[in-house]
Every structure is written in structure tokens, then in C-alpha cells.
Design a protein around this motif. Structure first.
Motif, PDB file in Angstrom:
ATOM      1  N   ASP A   1       0.836  -1.201   0.000  1.00 57.61           N
ATOM      2  CA  ASP A   1       0.000   0.000   0.000  1.00 57.61           C
ATOM      3  C   ASP A   1       0.866   1.244   0.000  1.00 57.61           C
ATOM      4  OD1 ASP A   1      -2.447  -1.275   0.064  1.00 57.61           O
ATOM      5  OD2 ASP A   1      -2.314  -1.607   2.220  1.00 57.61           O
ATOM      6  N   LEU A   2       1.887   1.194   0.833  1.00 55.71           N
ATOM      7  CA  LEU A   2       2.741   2.369   0.949  1.00 55.71           C
ATOM      8  C   LEU A   2       3.625   2.534  -0.280  1.00 55.71           C
ATOM      9  CD1 LEU A   2       3.793   2.200   4.684  1.00 55.71           C
ATOM     10  CD2 LEU A   2       1.814   3.265   3.630  1.00 55.71           C
ATOM     11  N   ILE A   3       3.968   1.428  -0.902  1.00 57.94           N
ATOM     12  CA  ILE A   3       4.801   1.521  -2.098  1.00 57.94           C
ATOM     13  C   ILE A   3       4.022   2.181  -3.235  1.00 57.94           C
ATOM     14  CG2 ILE A   3       5.953   0.164  -3.890  1.00 57.94           C
ATOM     15  CD1 ILE A   3       6.642  -1.857  -1.706  1.00 57.94           C
ATOM     16  N   PHE A   4       2.808   1.735  -3.418  1.00 57.72           N
ATOM     17  CA  PHE A   4       2.055   2.247  -4.564  1.00 57.72           C
ATOM     18  C   PHE A   4       1.298   3.529  -4.265  1.00 57.72           C
ATOM     19  CE2 PHE A   4       2.911  -2.011  -6.038  1.00 57.72           C
ATOM     20  CZ  PHE A   4       3.255  -1.760  -7.353  1.00 57.72           C
ATOM     21  N   ASN A   5       1.150   3.867  -3.030  1.00 60.32           N
ATOM     22  CA  ASN A   5       0.459   5.113  -2.694  1.00 60.32           C
ATOM     23  C   ASN A   5       1.376   6.019  -1.906  1.00 60.32           C
ATOM     24  OD1 ASN A   5      -2.340   4.441  -3.629  1.00 60.32           O
ATOM     25  ND2 ASN A   5      -1.911   2.726  -2.257  1.00 60.32           N
ATOM     26  N   PHE A   6       2.580   6.131  -2.404  1.00 61.01           N
ATOM     27  CA  PHE A   6       3.564   6.827  -1.585  1.00 61.01           C
ATOM     28  C   PHE A   6       3.115   8.255  -1.285  1.00 61.01           C
ATOM     29  CE2 PHE A   6       6.605   9.984  -3.300  1.00 61.01           C
ATOM     30  CZ  PHE A   6       6.002  10.228  -4.508  1.00 61.01           C
ATOM     31  N   HIS A   7       2.457   8.920  -2.258  1.00 67.20           N
ATOM     32  CA  HIS A   7       2.039  10.299  -2.001  1.00 67.20           C
ATOM     33  C   HIS A   7       0.965  10.367  -0.924  1.00 67.20           C
ATOM     34  CE1 HIS A   7      -0.053   8.424  -5.314  1.00 67.20           C
ATOM     35  NE2 HIS A   7      -1.101   9.177  -5.054  1.00 67.20           N
ATOM     36  N   LYS A   8       0.104   9.346  -0.913  1.00 66.11           N
ATOM     37  CA  LYS A   8      -0.944   9.356   0.112  1.00 66.11           C
ATOM     38  C   LYS A   8      -0.340   9.215   1.503  1.00 66.11           C
ATOM     39  CE  LYS A   8      -4.895   7.920  -2.530  1.00 66.11           C
ATOM     40  NZ  LYS A   8      -5.693   6.792  -2.983  1.00 66.11           N
ATOM     41  N   ALA A   9       0.680   8.375   1.584  1.00 70.49           N
ATOM     42  CA  ALA A   9       1.340   8.233   2.882  1.00 70.49           C
ATOM     43  C   ALA A   9       1.894   9.573   3.351  1.00 70.49           C
ATOM     44  CB  ALA A   9       2.476   7.215   2.779  1.00 70.49           C
TER      45      ALA A   9
END
Lengths: 220, 926
Positions: free
Chosen positions: A161-169
Motif C-alpha cells: 500500500d505504501l509503495i504504490f500510494n507513496f504520495h498518500k502516505a
């Protein structure tokens, strides 16, 4: 290959959170981590120590970083001034120190006059650099707070999740901390603010992908 | 339409994960694409490119400073998605020095004023990350407005940003501070209080004095708040404030103790403990309570809590050592904890507990422990033993014989890398403590005798000290011939030149000593044997000498000589040894070695003819002997002068002779030096041509591996013998001896069967034995005299008094708090704010401060009347705090400097900085 699937495919859940509030239960110091993600990438070479420029210590958290068990960087956020060179060196050094520590050791590392507080959640290390005089347990709680919010947002979060949504993190982290200080201790509020942002993004996206817009773009 | 073919961020992430080896190639390919795409006029294409770049920047640490302008373009797009991408890029990559950073100012202002809450948040977050002086100055009014926003999240963020504003642009205090203080009281919305307290916590950590007037507000939060995050921060603030105002400390001690015993959260409890231990250590009962809590932490199974428990003990140790002693078993046990942090912390505590009565036992156990630890921790242990024992001129050492042999033992530990420190201490003790010299020499001799030690480069410094000691105090050596042999053994070729030079010098001293004692005994036996009526010049002068030499050297020297008589044979043997071992060194490339070698050789050549006659009994030997003894005595006298420690300030105490004006009389020194330098360098530059052959051979052999040192020396020896065959006495066996001795055991092997019992036993034993309050019933020996110099002996500890770094910030805060700056709301008056302060009717921050304010007025007027006195008081206080007058001067200068700066800023106004030391806490609180 197991490590290439997207965030939506069946992912390994690695975080199980109970609902108990961190402060209310005194014995709560760890969260059970269940499954460890395999990511077959070698860790980068570790560098040696070096001097860092002095910086005034007027904030609590100097930087936050997420490092995978293989030494891959997943997120970095710098609240104090570091040049790009210092950044990559710091991460290299820290991942060398932290990844080599055994599981039953304490979560604090002395580092160049600062303290780095880290906590491992499954395959991911959450690290936070604080001043020597700051409260290590509080930093651990900030980390935990962040993880809980991530978990709530992604619904049982995993490394992918964090890899593919790095901006959201990053946006979630920004709602949690500002200028190196904790700004929001309520998980609910953060969740609300993030969803407000998300809906705005949705609206913007719809606008951008509407047919009239595409036509306007094309004929420009 | 190029957006259709653009790779998305997801593509990049997936692509990166597919790469096994060629990651950097992939990254540079993507970068190339990004460089192209980012120039696109299409906002979507541009922002996607920027997003990809940001990703690579934060994950792979790729440089993206070149894209700064594109990031600014992105935040100006109306589409929220693009704006967001732009802001992320900026807050990740911008530095204060980024050239285009000022272009952002207008866009930030626009977004700060936006109606969309999320946009305001983005802008605030960005400002908190990248704000520099210019940005902070420009945007202070907007942030100020937002601090009163009705939207809680925005208000909260604005308060967070204030920290950055104050840090970069101290004048922002005049605008925002009042509103910040007001926010403290908004108890209806906890997030706001939390944010404000966070800001104050950081501000107070820099310059606590300025925030003393706010103590009542903080106290209220401490008592009322139920939010642990906030409480921790408030405690941190009080940790800083309490030492400044004893009445405040008294007031807060009770609520903090209550909090500590009630709370279930460990973090809060630990913060309470820390506050009590650091700032309320005078309150005995509170410390007792805290100690009880520490005990709980120590027995917890969570390593974090155990570590923090030890850490807390370390805080309390200097003031209340009993708290540590109570937990000594645990502390000792922690030395073998698997966690290096815990180990270190417990080692620190163990060292805190060391005292005169238990230092021997503790050190023994620690050294044993060090031999079994991994190299790094072993050296940490050794380092802390060394520093603790040498603290304040070996304060805690009573039995120096023991300590010296401990030093010897430490040098033999396998991983020991503390050579330099041990070297310094050995020599230092040798010079300071006369009584310990025989033991020192014994330890030194043992080290020198062991050929295995020469192979360990970490020990070279120690060996150098040992050699120096044995040479300097050679009169205590039982068998000087043996010492000479070990100083000149072939494996000394493994030593670095500087150490080897020390070896040579010591050998020289030992040689002189041997000859001296030989001649002395020879003459005295002559007297008895021949019954000469005339005592003769030599024996007379020897007697004189013995009288002058000082009781110590004389007494033990003569007794020792009597014990092992130096025979003519052994003198011969020594001279041969010198020729063989030192001879080749006269061609050494190292100036030090070469010079000293030549000194020795020169001396032996001088002494040999006269001495060799005296060795074979003849009639006129007496005359010869007198000549020889004259020479020897001359040198012996040179070496037998006592060397003592030199005070650091010794140079300064040398009075300048009358009539010497340093500037004038030495003015032409430069000219003299200038002309003499080339000449001297010419003389330095190496021996005459006759030695070139020898020199090259050394050079060649230097190139070889060190594995065959003896063959090197034999070849040199042969070389030398060929040239100087004249001076060689017919003795061949020594060269063979060299070769036979080639195989040495590896360095630092524990030779004797020192069977080290296992950790647990040791530790348990220590726990039982030591730390008992009992003193050793009687000390076997009285503590020997340790030479101390009146002052300047100990290195001045650079205890820097933390100077408030940002004076301007502190001053601004004081202005606002104490001067009750009015009209801050009116931004337009901001520039004129300074002048307004005292003119306009004062608007109190709150009622409580009214009294407070009166006090300030008093103190302010006091300052006006007598500013000089105030200043001198201040600097004298500084002087006390600093060590030595040196630091005091500095402080004074600094103060003056600051004062001056302030003047220029404040104009003729009364500088409130002076008031601060008298800032009282409102009595209402107390």
C-alpha cells in the motif's frame, strides 16, 4: 512473481490492530505483526559515519523514514534541513544500524547526538529521529499512532500500500505532524481530513477526464 | 496528446520493482523521460512527470533541484490534484537556498487566503517546511489571520507554523505572540491547546527564562488536562522553568508526583520521572517516589523500559547515588544484556558507583569482562575504566602499584586499542608519583621483554611509554643488560620510527647507566683490593655524585648494582650489542632514529678504546678508567635530572627579562630565520655520500615484507661489518642468535593460563563483594604523594554555558511578554510597534500579569538607573560559572557584544534584556 502485484490484488495483511487506545492500556507496548512480506531485493551497501552540519534543535522530530527489511527506502520526510547528500547518507547509515539489530532489543539507537526511535511492523521499520532529551516512548507512540491511522485508511495496511500510494502516505503524515510536532492526536480527525482531500481529488479528476475537457485540451 | 503515452507513477513503481540489477539504468532512463515531459504545457503531463520525479527523489535520492521552477508552476494550477503534487514536490525538495523560492511567495499567499480548507492546509504545511526569512516575513500577516480561523484544523496548523516563523523571522513574535498566548486558554478545543503547547515546549527549550511569566497558564494545563500528549509537553516546559524559580518548583512538585503515581501510560510516567530527577532533585520525597517508579521500569520485561530505567538512573546518579546503589545487582547484571544500548548504559552506571574502596574489585571484574567481550564493547569498557580512574589526577586511586599493573594487564588484552590513553597515563603517573616508579619499571620491562607484543600496532604507543619509563628510571631495573637486549631486539624493526627513536634513547640511557655502575663498582673494588691511599678522582667524584643524585635513585641504585654485579663480560656484550643493532640504524631515513643512533654510536666509539683497556687488567688502567668515568659521569648526570610534570600555564609565568621588548628585539628574527633556513635544511638533508650504500640497502629492505625482519638486519649487519669491520669485536654468535629467534608467537596471546571464570559468576561475585558501603578495614598502604600543580594542571573542561542562540527571538519574546506589547492586532502598526509599546495604554495579557508587570516596571527603572552595576553583576556571575578567568572574559565580551547589538536595534529605548534575570513569577501562582 509475488512481489509485483498491485495494491488491489490479494495482499498479505501484516498489521492487526486491537481497538484499545494506546494511552489507556499501560502494558501495551507492541502490536502483533503477523505476516512478513517477501521482497527479494538485496540491501544496498552501507556507508561509514561522517560529520553533519550543526543544526539548532528547536523541533521535536527531525525526520521520519520508513525502511523495508531489505534496506529499501519507502518514505522519507525531513523536518530539519538536510542536503540531499546528507539525507541519503543518513538513511544508509541508519538502515545499517537498525536492520542489524535483533528483535528483542530496545527500540532506541544513539545516532550523532540524536536519538533514533524505530519500530518494526512486519517487514517495515518506522524510524523517527528525535532530540536526545525528548521522550522516546512518546516518539514510539507517535509512530504507532501513524501506523494506526495508515491502517485505518488503507484498511489493514501492508507494505505494498505504501509503495504504490507513496504520495498518500505523505499526505497522511502531513496531517499528523507539522513542523516536526505532533499536530493531531485524534485518529478520527485525521481520517476525516484525508477523506476530504480525497473527495476533492476525485472531483478534480472527474473534471479533468470529462469529455469536454479532453476536447478542449486536444483543440488547444 | 502526449499524456496518452506517458508512463504513470504506478508504471514507474512497478518497473522499478522488476529491476533486479540494472536499477540505476532504469532510473536514469525515467529521468530522461521526466526531463522531457516536465516541459510540457499540458498540466496533467507536467504534474505526472513531477510526481514521478518526487518519487525518485525521496526513494532513490535523485537530484531534483533543477525542477524547482516546474514545481512552482504546478502549485499555481487550479486543479487540486496538480496543486497537491506541486506542493509535495516543493516540501520534499526545496531548501532555503533554492534560488526560485521567492517566486512561491505570491502563490502561497493566495492559497493561504483560499476558501478551500485543504488548500490552506497544503500551503501551511509547505511553509512550515521551507519557510526562510523572506517567506516568513512576507507571510506572517496571513498566518496571523489564520491563527484566529474558525476552522479548527486550519487554526491548529497555523499555530504549528508559528514555530517556523519565530525561528526564521523573530520579529513575527511581535505580531503573533499574543494570539499564541490566548490560544493557550482555548480549553474548548483540545487540538489547539495541544498545538500551542507543542510550540511553547520547543520555544522554552531554547530560552526558558523568557517564558517564566506564562507559568500560571502552564500550571493550569498541568492540573486540568487529561491529554497525555499535552501533559508530556507541559512537563517538558516545567523541566526547563523549574530550575529558574524555586517557588515554582515547590508548587509543581505535588501535582507531578500525583500524576506519576496515577497515570497508566509509561511515556507520561517516564516524563514525570525525568522532570523530577532533572529539575526537582532537591525534593527528597519526590525523588524517592521516582526511584520507586524506576525500580518498576527496571524489572519490566520490555527492553525499552529497562533501558529507560537505566537511563533515568544515570540522570539521578550525580545527585542521589543511593538510587543507583539500591539497584546495583540489576545494573551489574545488565552488563551482559544482549542489547548494546543497555550494556553501555549500565557500564556508565557502574562507573558512577566506583569509589576509593571498591575501585580495585570493580576494575578487576570489568577487565575480566572486557577480555571476553567483542572488540568494540571491550574498548568501551577499557576507555571508561581509564577515564574514571584518571579522573581529577587519579583521585580514586590509592594503590598505584595495583593500578600500574592493571594498565599493563589492559595492554595485553587482545582487542585493546587504547594505546594512546594508556601511554599517556603511564608516563603521567611516572612523573607524578615517585613511589610507584619501581613497579612502573617492572611493568614496562615485562612489556618490553615480550617480543610478541611488537607485532601489534595498537600496542606501539604503550611500548613507547614503557621504553621511555625504563630508560628514565633505569636505576630501578634489576637487570639493565637484559633491558638493553629487549630494547635492541630485532623485532623492534616492526615499530614505527617515532617509537623506535624512543627505544634508542632509552637504550642510550640504559647503556650509560650500566657503564656508570660498572665503573663505580670497579673503582670501589679497586680501593678495597689495592688499598690505594689516594682515593682517586673518579671514586671521589662518584661519591659526590651519589650525594647529589637524590636519595631515591642513589639508595636503590646502589643496592641493585650490588645485587647483580656488572661484569667486564657483560659490558663487552653490551658494546657488541650496540654495534650490531644500532650500527645499521645510523643510515636510517628517519631523522630521529638516525640522529639518536649516531649519538649512541659516537659515544660507544669514544668510550670503547679507554674502556677496552680497562677491561683487561694492565698497569695504567687506572688512568684510563678515570678518563672513561669522566665521560660516563657527564652523561649520567645529564640523564639523572628529575623530570616532572609541567603546568599548562608554565610558559605564561616566565617573566619577560628586563630590557627585552619582544616586538622590537625579535623583529629582525624573521630576517635571521629567513637566511638560516636554507642552510639548516641543507644540514638536515642527510648523511654524507659515504653512507649511500647503506641507505639504499635499508630502503630496499623496507620494501620487503616485514615477515623477515631478522634476515634484513643480518644483511644490514653484514653490510655494516664489511665497511666498519675495524670496530667489530670478534663475536659471531649473536647474529646466529637473531635467526634462531625468528619465530615468535603471535601477538597478544594470553600466555599464562589465566582461567577466566564465566561471566555470571564474576558478576555475581562482584555484586556480593563490592558496593557494600563498608570501607576496607584498613588500607595496607598509605596513598603515595601525587604531584599536582597549583592550577592549570587539569585540562580546562570546556563547559560551555549554553548561550541562547537566537538572541533576537528571545528578546522579541521578552519584549512582548514583559512589555505587554499592545496593538499587535493592527498589522499596519507592526513596523512602529517598538515605539508604540510604552506609549499606548497597556493591554494586559491577563489579569494575573498585572502585578507582574508592576514588578517589571520597578526592575526596569532600576536598570535604567544603574545599568553598569547590573552588567557587572551579570558578568561576575558568569565568571563564577565558567572555569577560570579565561571563560569569564569571553562571556563578558559576548555579553557586551549582545548588548551593543541590542542598542542598535532598540535605539534609545531601555533594553528589556537586562530585566530578565529578575523576572519574577507572579505571586498569585505561588
Amino acid at each position: 512473481k509475488s512481489n509485483t502485484h498491485g495494491p488491489t490484488s490479494s495482499k498479505n495483511r501484516w498489521l492487526f490492530l486491537s481497538n484499545a487506545c494506546f494511552f489507556s492500556s499501560p502494558n501495551r507496548t507492541e502490536i502483533s505483526a503477523r505476516i512478513i512480506l517477501p521482497l527479494g531485493l538485496p540491501s544496498p551497501e552501507l556507508g561509514t559515519a561522517g560529520a553533519y552540519s550543526q543544526r539548532p534543535s528547536s523541533i521535536m522530530i527531525h525526520f521520519v523514514c520508513l525502511i523495508s527489511r531489505q534496506g529499501k527506502v519507502r518514505l522519507t520526510k525531513w523536518y530539519s534541513t538536510y542536503t540531499q547528500k546528507e539525507r541519503s547518507k543518513a538513511i544508509r547509515e541508519l538502515s545499517g544500524v537498525i536492520l542489524s539489530r535483533g528483535p528483542k532489543l530496545c527500540n532506541f539507537v544513539d545516532w550523532k547526538g540524536y536519538k533514533v526511535v524505530y519500530k518494526r511492523y512486519a517487514s517495515l521499520y518506522f524510524c523517527m529521529c528525535i532530540d536526545d532529551e525528548d521522550n522516546e516512548l512518546e516518539a514510539l507512540e507517535v509512530i504507532h499512532h501513524f501506523v494506526e491511522i495508515l491502517d485505518r485508511y488503507f484498511g489493514s495496511v501492508c507494505e505494498l500500500d505504501l509503495i504504490f500510494n507513496f504520495h498518500k502516505a505523505y499526505y497522511i503524515l502531513d496531517e499528523l505532524l507539522i513542523a516536526g510536532e505532533l499536530q493531531e492526536s485524534s485518529k478520527k480527525t485525521v481520517a476525516k481530513l484525508i477523506s476530504a482531500q480525497d473527495s476533492l481529488v476525485e472531483v478534480a479528476k472527474e473534471e479533468a477526464s470529462s469529455i469536454s475537457n479532453i476536447i478542449a485540451q486536444a483543440t488547444k | 496528446m502526449d499524456s496518452l503515452f506517458q508512463r504513470s507513477l504506478d508504471d514507474i513503481i512497478k518497473g522499478l520493482r522488476h529491476q533486479q540489477a540494472g536499477e540505476s539504468a532504469f532510473v536514469s532512463k525515467v529521468l530522461e523521460e521526466v526531463r522531457r515531459e516536465i516541459k510540457s504545457t499540458d498540466s496533467h503531463t507536467k504534474s505526472t512527470a513531477l510526481q514521478k520525479l518526487t518519487y525518485l527523489h525521496s526513494i532513490c535520492f535523485v537530484d531534483m533541484s533543477w525542477a524547482a521552477f516546474h514545481a512552482i508552476e504546478c502549485i499555481s494550477y487550479p486543479n487540486f490534484t496538480h496543486k497537491k503534487v506541486g506542493y509535495l514536490a516543493i516540501s520534499q525538495s526545496f531548501q532555503e537556498s533554492t534560488p526560485v523560492i521567492l517566486l512561491i511567495s505570491n502563490q502561497l499567499r493566495k492559497d493561504l487566503k483560499s476558501n478551500v480548507e485543504v488548500e490552506v492546509s497544503l500551503a501551511l504545511e509547505c511553509l512550515s517546511r521551507i519557510g526562510n526569512l523572506d517567506l516568513c516575513r512576507d507571510l506572517t500577516p496571513e498566518v496571523f489571520t489564520l491563527m484566529a480561523s474558525s476552522r479548527i484544523p486550519v487554526r491548529k496548523k497555523a499555530i504549528g507554523v508559528v514555530l517556523r516563523l519565530f525561528g526564521k523571522y523573530p520579529d513575527a513574535v511581535r505580531v503573533c505572540f499574543k494570539r499564541l498566548v490566548e490560544s493557550l486558554e482555548s480549553s474548548d478545543s483540545p487540538p489547539i491547546v495541544s498545538a500551542v503547547i507543542g510550540v511553547f515546549c520547543e520555544l522554552a527549550s531554547k530560552d526558558p527564562k523568557a517564558y517564566l511569566p506564562l507559568a500560571p497558564e502552564f500550571y493550569k494545563i498541568l492540573v486540568d488536562s487529561r491529554n497525555n500528549w499535552v501533559l508530556i509537553k507541559v512537563l517538558k516546559i516545567f523541566t526547563k522553568l523549574a530550575p529558574l524559580e524555586p517557588r515554582l518548583a515547590k508548587k509543581i512538585v505535588e501535582p507531578i508526583c500525583e500524576l506519576m503515581s496515577k497515570t497508566g501510560a509509561k511515556s507520561l510516567m517516564f516524563e514525570c520521572i525525568r522532570t523530577i530527577l532533572t529539575s526537582l532533585a532537591e525534593h527528597e520525597s519526590a525523588v524517592k517516589l521516582a526511584a520507586g517508579r524506576i525500580n518498576e521500569l527496571l524489572i519490566d520485561e520490555d527492553p525499552n523500559l529497562r533501558y529507560l530505567g537505566l537511563h533515568a538512573l544515570a540522570i539521578v546518579a550525580p545527585k542521589h547515588i543511593w538510587a543507583v546503589l539500591e539497584n546495583k545487582e540489576f545494573v551489574i547484571k545488565s552488563l551482559s544484556d544482549p542489547d548494546p544500548n543497555i550494556k553501555l548504559e549500565s557500564l556508565r552506571l557502574v562507573m558512577e558507583m566506583v569509589s576509593e574502596s571498591n575501585v580495585v574489585e570493580i576494575c578487576r571484574v570489568l577487565v575480566n569482562y572486557a577480555t571476553k567481550s567483542e572488540p568494540e564493547f571491550c574498548n568501551v569498557i577499557l576507555g571508561s575504566i581509564l577515564s574514571t580512574c584518571s579522573n581529577n589526577v587519579y583521585e580514586i586511586i590509592v594503590d598505584f602499584d595495583w593500578y600500574v599493573s592493571l594498565l599493563g594487564e589492559m595492554s595485553r588484552i587482545q582487542h585493546c586499542q587504547k594505546g594512546e590513553e594508556i601511554e599517556n597515563q603511564l608516563i603521567d603517573i611516572g612523573m607524578r608519583v615517585q613511589d610507584v616508579r619501581p613497579e612502573l619499571v617492572r611493568v614496562g620491562r615485562d612489556l618490553l621483554m615480550d617480543p610478541a607484543l611488537l607485532g601489534n600496532p595498537f600496542l606501539h604507543r604503550i611500548l613507547s611509554a614503557a621504553a621511555w619509563l625504563c630508560g628514565e628510571y633505569v636505576e630501578f631495573i634489576r637487570n639493565p643488560v637484559e633491558l638493553m637486549e629487549s630494547l635492541l631486539q630485532p623485532r623492534t624493526s616492526l615499530l614505527p620510527p617515532s617509537v623506535r627513536a624512543v627505544y634508542l634513547e632509552s637504550a642510550f640511557k640504559a647503556l650509560v647507566f650500566c657503564l656508570h655502575s660498572y665503573l663505580k663498582s670497579a673503582t670501589s673494588s679497586d680501593h678495597s683490593a689495592l688499598g690505594l691511599s689516594d682515593p682517586g678522582v673518579s671514586s671521589q667524584s662518584y661519591d659526590e655524585f651519589s650525594g647529589a643524585h637524590g636519595e631515591n635513585g642513589e639508595a636503590s641504585g646502589t643496592t641493585l648494582i650490588q645485587e647483580n654485579h656488572i661484569t667486564p663480560d657483560s659490558v663487552l656484550h653490551l658494546l657488541n650489542l650496540i654495534d650490531m643493532a644500532v650500527g645499521p640504524l645510523s643510515g636510517s631515513y628517519d631523522v630521529e632514529i638516525q640522529e639518536r643512533a649516531r649519538n649512541i654510536l659516537g659515544f660507544t666509539e669514544l668510550i670503547k678504546p679507554v674502556l677496552s683497556d680497562s677491561l683487561h687488567p694492565q698497569d695504567e688502567r687506572h688512568k684510563q678508567q678515570v678518563e672513561a668515568s669522566k665521560m660516563v659521569r657527564l652523561l649520567h648526570d645529564t640523564f639523572s635530572d628529575e623530570l616532572g610534570p609541567v603546568s599548562m600555564s608554565a610558559q605564561g609565568r616566565v617573566p619577560v627579562p628586563d630590557g627585552l621588548v619582544l616586538h622590537e628585539n625579535l623583529a629582525d628574527l624573521e630576517a635571521v630565520c629567513g637566511s638560516s633556513l636554507p642552510a639548516s635544511s641543507a644540514t638536515i638533508s642527510f648523511e654524507g655520500s659515504h653512507n649511500v650504500e647503506g641507505a639504499t640497502s635499508i630502503f630496499i629492505s623496507d620494501q620487503k615484507e616485514e615477515s623477515e625482519p631478522s634476515s634484513e638486519s643480518t644483511s644490514l649487519l653484514a653490510e655494516h661489518r664489511k665497511r666498519h669491520g675495524l670496530y667489530y669485536l670478534p663475536s659471531e654468535k649473536n647474529t646466529e642468535h637473531h635467526e634462531a629467534n625468528n619465530d615468535y608467537p603471535p601477538a597478544n596471546e594470553l600466555k599464562s593460563g589465566v582461567t577466566v571464570s564465566n561471566d555470571a559468576q564474576d558478576l555475581a561475585k562482584l555484586a556480593e563483594q563490592s558496593f557494600l558501603p563498608k570501607r576496607k578495614s584498613k588500607q595496607v598502604k598509605a596513598r603515595p604523594v601525587v604531584v599536582k600543580l597549583d592550577e592549570g594542571d587539569v585540562l580546562p573542561i570546556s563547559s560551555k554555558i549554553p548561550q541562547a542562540k537566537d538572541d533576537s527571538l528571545s528578546e522579541a519574546v521578552r519584549d512582548v511578554l514583559l512589555g505587554n506589547e499592545a496593538d499587535a492586532d493592527t498589522l499596519t502598526q507592526k513596523a512602529a510597534a517598538d515605539s508604540v509599546i510604552r506609549k499606548k495604554g497597556k493591554e494586559k495579557l491577563n489579569a494575573k500579569e498585572q502585578e507582574d508587570d508592576l514588578d517589571h516596571m520597578d526592575s526596569q527603572s532600576g536598570t535604567v538607573q544603574n545599568p553598569v552595576k547590573e552588567r557587572s553583576k551579570r558578568s561576575s556571575r558568569k565568571q563564577n560559572a565558567d572555569e577560570g578567568d579565561h571563560g569569564g572574559d569571553k562571556g563578558k565580551q559576548k555579553r557586551r557584544h549582545r548588548h551593543g547589538k541590542h542598542r542598535t536595534r532598540e535605539g534609545v529605548q531601555n533594553p528589556p534584556a537586562n530585566v530578565i534575570s529578575q523576572t519574577p513569577v507572579p505571586d498569585l501562582l505561588l
